[in-house]
Scaffold this active site. Structure first.
Site, PDB file in Angstrom:
ATOM      1  CE  LYS A  65      -4.376  -1.566   1.905  1.00  0.00           C
ATOM      2  NZ  LYS A  65      -5.451  -1.301   2.856  1.00  0.00           N
ATOM      3  CG  ASP A 101      -8.498   1.042   2.936  1.00  0.00           C
ATOM      4  OD1 ASP A 101      -9.254   0.219   2.384  1.00  0.00           O
ATOM      5  OD2 ASP A 101      -7.262   0.922   2.938  1.00  0.00           O
TER       6      ASP A 101
END
Ligand code: ATR
Length: 278
Positions: A65, A101
């Site tokens: 990420k 997210d």
């Protein structure tokens, strides 16, 4: 046929291919979503291959990420602040990084509770998920977000590095029962309580009846922390809404279409072998 995917290591457990391929079928979109098992030293070559193969976008999961950032052409501003990418979108000839997210978390929460800027929030944990959620809450104008973490220094860094204005504090890690009654919302972001270690909880707490407690874990469907909160009269939510909403946001960035999120929740629940969602 357009090609999408998810890159990570490991990747076999990912539920994202199930969701996105189901949605492509349901909505009659000529596309396929593929898991890509890519190790750290293969990431640069992976992105080069995506450019060659004209891959239209992909999700990013552990451990890439943060390291994917250097291989992309630009980042959306919230993603840039967070410093971690979970979704890449091909825009004209550029690969643009997003982080869905935190917004996925907020959208999931809004299924059970309206969020107010005056809410007092406690985040448990100070890792990547905590950062995405904290910055999204700050970005949404919620100023009172405290952080409780095993290592206080990591919580301190998390709050100090936030580029948004805020007035949150670090709660000292305590043994025993922690008083959480001043919080309207408590969000658990660590992996503590996740299958197979389901009999542990990162915090033993007194919650306020009617407050909301979210655990971003969804294996098990109800963690020990959520059971305790439910028994104290809290509104509880597991990680499935956050998971489907972050996927919905990625899906709409790629296709501009609305994903079938209720069907997705049923798919995940069935896939994980259960019948109950929080
Ligand atoms: P992610 O990026 O998925 O959020 P991470 O960066 O590994 O995961 O973050 C893990 C978080 O869980 C951290 O806040 C970590 O606490 P420390 O900062 O003290 O390491 C917390 N965590 C992990 N295992 C824990 C445990 N056994 N007890 C308490 N907290 C734990």
């Amino acid at each position: 046929m357009k090609l999408y995917g998810v890159v990570g290591d490991p990747i076999a457990h990912s539920l994202s291919p199930l969701l996105h391929n189901y949605a492509f079928d349901e909505l009659d979109i000529a596309a396929h979503y593929q898991p890509f098992h890519i190790k750290n030293d293969q990431l640069a070559a992976f992105v080069t291959a995506c450019r060659t193969l004209d891959i239209q976008g992909w999700n990013v999961t552990i451990p890439h990420k943060q390291t994917i950032v250097q291989h992309l052409d630009r980042l959306d501003p919230l993603c840039e602040a967070i410093g971690a990418v979970n979704t890449v979108v091909k825009v004209r000839e550029e690969y643009v990084g997003y982080n869905t997210d935190g917004v996925g978390f907020l959208k999931g929460l809004e299924e059970v509770r309206k969020v107010n800027t005056g809410d007092r929030v406690l985040i448990i944990g100070a890792g990547g998920a905590a950062k995405a959620i904290l910055y999204t809450l700050h970005d949404a104008g919620i100023r009172q977000v405290d952080v409780y973490n095993r290592t206080a220094g990591n919580a301190q860094n998390l709050l100090q590095e936030s580029p948004f204005s805020h007035s949150g504090e670090v709660l000292a890690y305590e043994e025993g029962i922690v008083d959480c009654t001043m919080y309207d919302l408590v969000v658990q972001t660590t992996s503590v309580g996740m299958y197979p270690h389901i009999n542990v909880s990162p915090i033993e707490a007194h919650f306020r009846e009617g407050s909301c407690v979210v655990d971003i874990i969804y294996t098990p469907f109800e963690t020990k922390l959520l059971t305790a909160a439910r028994n104290q009269g809290c509104c509880v939510q597991n990680g499935i809404p956050m998971f489907v909403h972050q996927a919905r946001l990625a899906f709409s960035l790629w296709t501009e279409a609305d994903a079938p999120i209720e069907a997705w929740k049923r798919l995940i629940t069935n896939q994980l072998g259960g019948t109950a969602t929080c």
